[in-house]
Design a protein around this motif. Structure first.
Motif, PDB file in Angstrom:
ATOM      1  N   ILE A   1      -5.945  55.795   5.207  1.00  0.00           N
ATOM      2  CA  ILE A   1      -6.007  57.209   5.531  1.00  0.00           C
ATOM      3  C   ILE A   1      -6.844  57.892   4.463  1.00  0.00           C
ATOM      4  O   ILE A   1      -6.661  57.673   3.276  1.00  0.00           O
TER       5      ILE A   1
ATOM      6  N   GLN B   1      -7.918  61.548   2.953  1.00  0.00           N
ATOM      7  CA  GLN B   1      -7.741  62.989   2.905  1.00  0.00           C
ATOM      8  C   GLN B   1      -9.023  63.585   2.362  1.00  0.00           C
ATOM      9  O   GLN B   1      -9.433  63.249   1.253  1.00  0.00           O
ATOM     10  N   VAL B   2      -9.646  64.439   3.109  1.00  0.00           N
ATOM     11  CA  VAL B   2     -10.867  65.082   2.651  1.00  0.00           C
ATOM     12  C   VAL B   2     -10.486  66.453   2.106  1.00  0.00           C
ATOM     13  O   VAL B   2     -10.063  67.325   2.839  1.00  0.00           O
TER      14      VAL B   2
ATOM     15  N   SER C   1      -8.181  58.181  -0.754  1.00  0.00           N
ATOM     16  CA  SER C   1      -7.905  57.132   0.228  1.00  0.00           C
ATOM     17  C   SER C   1      -6.553  56.512  -0.056  1.00  0.00           C
ATOM     18  O   SER C   1      -6.200  56.301  -1.213  1.00  0.00           O
TER      19      SER C   1
ATOM     20  N   GLY D   1      -3.726  71.385  10.844  1.00  0.00           N
ATOM     21  CA  GLY D   1      -4.601  71.347  12.004  1.00  0.00           C
ATOM     22  C   GLY D   1      -4.201  72.260  13.144  1.00  0.00           C
ATOM     23  O   GLY D   1      -4.887  72.317  14.151  1.00  0.00           O
TER      24      GLY D   1
ATOM     25  N   THR E   1     -12.388  63.213  -2.023  1.00  0.00           N
ATOM     26  CA  THR E   1     -11.592  62.483  -1.038  1.00  0.00           C
ATOM     27  C   THR E   1     -10.536  61.648  -1.752  1.00  0.00           C
ATOM     28  O   THR E   1     -10.692  61.282  -2.910  1.00  0.00           O
TER      29      THR E   1
ATOM     30  N   ASN F   1      -9.210  68.532   5.836  1.00  0.00           N
ATOM     31  CA  ASN F   1      -9.420  67.631   6.963  1.00  0.00           C
ATOM     32  C   ASN F   1      -8.685  66.322   6.690  1.00  0.00           C
ATOM     33  O   ASN F   1      -8.564  65.904   5.545  1.00  0.00           O
ATOM     34  N   THR F   2      -8.203  65.679   7.727  1.00  0.00           N
ATOM     35  CA  THR F   2      -7.567  64.368   7.606  1.00  0.00           C
ATOM     36  C   THR F   2      -8.233  63.430   8.605  1.00  0.00           C
ATOM     37  O   THR F   2      -8.343  63.767   9.776  1.00  0.00           O
ATOM     38  N   GLN F   3      -8.682  62.285   8.135  1.00  0.00           N
ATOM     39  CA  GLN F   3      -9.315  61.306   9.005  1.00  0.00           C
ATOM     40  C   GLN F   3      -8.551  59.995   8.904  1.00  0.00           C
ATOM     41  O   GLN F   3      -8.274  59.512   7.805  1.00  0.00           O
ATOM     42  N   PHE F   4      -8.217  59.405  10.032  1.00  0.00           N
ATOM     43  CA  PHE F   4      -7.522  58.120  10.057  1.00  0.00           C
ATOM     44  C   PHE F   4      -8.556  57.033  10.340  1.00  0.00           C
ATOM     45  O   PHE F   4      -9.229  57.065  11.354  1.00  0.00           O
ATOM     46  N   LYS F   5      -8.685  56.109   9.402  1.00  0.00           N
ATOM     47  CA  LYS F   5      -9.666  55.035   9.532  1.00  0.00           C
ATOM     48  C   LYS F   5      -8.966  53.690   9.451  1.00  0.00           C
ATOM     49  O   LYS F   5      -7.804  53.599   9.054  1.00  0.00           O
TER      50      LYS F   5
END
Length: 85
Positions: free
Chosen positions: A36, A38-39, A46, A59, A44, A28-32
């Protein structure tokens, strides 16, 4: 030779303070706002910057991977001090 090139690139990257995470499946990739994230399986990572070095984007619907032809491609990104002619 591509392998020697990548090994030299990785060595210089680490010497410059970069970190490499091998054998780390990204699920999973989450942009915060603070960077960034990377899970990966079990952890994780960062970072303010990330390179997605894949032949197909992360994805996509899994079935699309069965339709793709295996290819190799290479690219080098550099910053030059003056315009190229």
């Amino acid at each position: 030779h591509p392998l020697k090139y990548v090994q030299g690139l990785a060595e210089r990257f680490v010497k410059a303070g970069g970190q490499l995470f091998e054998q780390s499946h990204v699920c999973n990739t989450q942009f915060k706002e603070d960077g960034i994230v990377q899970v990966a399986d079990g952890g994780t990572v960062s970072s303010q910057h990330i390179v997605l070095a894949t032949h197909t984007p992360i994805g996509l619907v899994p079935t699309i991977h069965t339709l793709l032809e295996p290819l190799q491609s290479y690219i080098i990104g550099i910053r030059v001090s003056h315009p190229l002619e």
